[in-house]
Enzyme design. Structure first.
Site, PDB file in Angstrom:
ATOM      1  N   LYS A 108       0.823  -1.220   0.000  1.00 22.78           N
ATOM      2  CA  LYS A 108       0.000   0.000   0.000  1.00 22.78           C
ATOM      3  C   LYS A 108       0.852   1.263   0.000  1.00 22.78           C
ATOM      4  O   LYS A 108       0.535   2.232  -0.678  1.00 22.78           O
ATOM      5  CB  LYS A 108      -0.921   0.051   1.226  1.00 22.78           C
ATOM      6  CG  LYS A 108      -1.916  -1.071   1.322  1.00 22.78           C
ATOM      7  CD  LYS A 108      -2.909  -0.815   2.451  1.00 22.78           C
ATOM      8  CE  LYS A 108      -2.264  -0.651   3.816  1.00 22.78           C
ATOM      9  NZ  LYS A 108      -1.629  -1.881   4.343  1.00 22.78           N
ATOM     10  N   ARG A 126      -9.056   1.427  10.133  1.00 20.01           N
ATOM     11  CA  ARG A 126      -8.535   0.118  10.529  1.00 20.01           C
ATOM     12  C   ARG A 126      -9.610  -0.784  11.115  1.00 20.01           C
ATOM     13  O   ARG A 126      -9.356  -1.938  11.416  1.00 20.01           O
ATOM     14  CB  ARG A 126      -7.441   0.277  11.582  1.00 20.01           C
ATOM     15  CG  ARG A 126      -6.122   0.749  11.026  1.00 20.01           C
ATOM     16  CD  ARG A 126      -5.050   0.628  12.092  1.00 20.01           C
ATOM     17  NE  ARG A 126      -3.833   1.298  11.691  1.00 20.01           N
ATOM     18  CZ  ARG A 126      -2.924   0.762  10.878  1.00 20.01           C
ATOM     19  NH1 ARG A 126      -3.097  -0.448  10.403  1.00 20.01           N
ATOM     20  NH2 ARG A 126      -1.847   1.441  10.560  1.00 20.01           N
ATOM     21  N   ARG A 167      13.369  -8.305   4.226  1.00 18.16           N
ATOM     22  CA  ARG A 167      13.772  -6.913   4.070  1.00 18.16           C
ATOM     23  C   ARG A 167      15.045  -6.575   4.855  1.00 18.16           C
ATOM     24  O   ARG A 167      15.153  -6.862   6.038  1.00 18.16           O
ATOM     25  CB  ARG A 167      12.624  -6.037   4.544  1.00 18.16           C
ATOM     26  CG  ARG A 167      12.746  -4.591   4.232  1.00 18.16           C
ATOM     27  CD  ARG A 167      11.400  -3.948   4.023  1.00 18.16           C
ATOM     28  NE  ARG A 167      10.512  -4.073   5.181  1.00 18.16           N
ATOM     29  CZ  ARG A 167       9.226  -3.750   5.137  1.00 18.16           C
ATOM     30  NH1 ARG A 167       8.689  -3.308   4.027  1.00 18.16           N
ATOM     31  NH2 ARG A 167       8.476  -3.877   6.216  1.00 18.16           N
ATOM     32  N   ARG A 189      14.999  -4.406  10.295  1.00 15.47           N
ATOM     33  CA  ARG A 189      14.221  -3.613  11.253  1.00 15.47           C
ATOM     34  C   ARG A 189      13.574  -4.537  12.276  1.00 15.47           C
ATOM     35  O   ARG A 189      13.134  -5.629  11.936  1.00 15.47           O
ATOM     36  CB  ARG A 189      13.116  -2.833  10.517  1.00 15.47           C
ATOM     37  CG  ARG A 189      13.638  -1.812   9.530  1.00 15.47           C
ATOM     38  CD  ARG A 189      12.500  -0.975   9.004  1.00 15.47           C
ATOM     39  NE  ARG A 189      11.246  -1.737   9.039  1.00 15.47           N
ATOM     40  CZ  ARG A 189      10.036  -1.201   8.928  1.00 15.47           C
ATOM     41  NH1 ARG A 189       9.902   0.077   8.761  1.00 15.47           N
ATOM     42  NH2 ARG A 189       8.959  -1.949   8.959  1.00 15.47           N
ATOM     43  N   ARG A 211       0.816  -8.364  13.666  1.00 16.48           N
ATOM     44  CA  ARG A 211       0.166  -7.368  12.804  1.00 16.48           C
ATOM     45  C   ARG A 211      -0.825  -8.020  11.853  1.00 16.48           C
ATOM     46  O   ARG A 211      -1.878  -7.458  11.547  1.00 16.48           O
ATOM     47  CB  ARG A 211       1.231  -6.589  12.012  1.00 16.48           C
ATOM     48  CG  ARG A 211       2.062  -5.679  12.917  1.00 16.48           C
ATOM     49  CD  ARG A 211       3.210  -5.069  12.167  1.00 16.48           C
ATOM     50  NE  ARG A 211       2.762  -4.164  11.121  1.00 16.48           N
ATOM     51  CZ  ARG A 211       3.539  -3.719  10.133  1.00 16.48           C
ATOM     52  NH1 ARG A 211       4.798  -4.098  10.071  1.00 16.48           N
ATOM     53  NH2 ARG A 211       3.064  -2.902   9.228  1.00 16.48           N
TER      54      ARG A 211
END
Ligand code: ZN
Length: 218
Positions: A14, A88, A127, A159, A170
């Site tokens: 997104k 959300r 990542r 991260r 999440r």
């Protein structure tokens, strides 16, 4: 004019696609987490309150989120918007509907970036970010020249949000709170599904052609 909501699991792309849309169609992009951070940086009283929640690792309550959003949405109302990270949950979606209808507006569409959980895991867990230039790589799709170093020579790191347990948490939040919005917007005839399992370029093409047809329905 475009008034879009971007919906999808974390890692669905997104953020990346939102930036493309904003640039191509000249429409302001509102990313909820960024709006909150900007409010904190502004040093306002509201910002101080938000900072307090963030520092304690707590979710910023809805009434504060609404205040921030109300201000920013009013600023861009005449130019349209691409909204990312809001709503959300159902309550927030209903708030947005009410906010817009009170101003004689409505959403153009809700783009749902459809991608399965395993794809999201690969994207997020793979990542790596460069400590010096900030460039990000993906071990699986866009590997760095070396396992430890960026092109620029900087050290790479993962991260802390990109670890398995945090990603799962999440995803759970999305499944429990946000996924009911798919049906909500489907029932309103606003939902457009985008196949977000494709690569960045493939998704971009689909998004652009979808928006073009929204702007000039034939
Ligand atoms: Zn670098």
């Amino acid at each position: 004019m475009l008034r879009l909501v971007l919906l999808g699991r974390p890692g669905a792309g997104k953020g990346t696609q939102g930036a493309f849309i904003s640039e191509k169609f000249k429409v302001p992009r509102l990313v909820m987490s960024e709006l909150l951070k900007e409010e904190v940086r502004s040093g306002s009283e509201l910002g101080e309150t938000i900072k307090g929640y963030m520092e304690r690792g707590l979710l910023v309550p809805d009434d504060i989120v609404y205040q921030v959003l109300e201000k920013r949405l009013s600023e861009v109302m005449e130019r349209g918007f691409v909204l990312d990270g809001f709503p959300r949950n159902l309550e927030q979606a209903e708030w947005l509907d009410k906010f817009l209808s009170e101003r004689g507006r409505s959403l153009t569409a809700v783009l749902f970036f459809d991608v399965d959980e395993l794809t999201v895991l690969r994207r997020m867990m793979g990542r790596l970010v460069c400590e010096s230039c900030g460039r990000s790589y993906n071990v699986f799709y866009d590997p760095p020249p070396d396992a430890r170093r960026c092109e620029c020579g900087g050290k790479l790191y993962q991260r802390s949000d990109d670890c398995y347990e945090k990603i799962l948490r999440r995803l759970d939040v999305f499944n429990e709170e946000t996924s009911p919005l798919i049906k909500y917007y489907e029932d309103k005839g606003l939902l457009v599904r985008i196949d977000a399992s494709k690569d960045v370029e493939g998704v971009r093409k689909e998004v652009f052609s979808t928006i073009s047809s929204l702007l000039s329905p034939s």
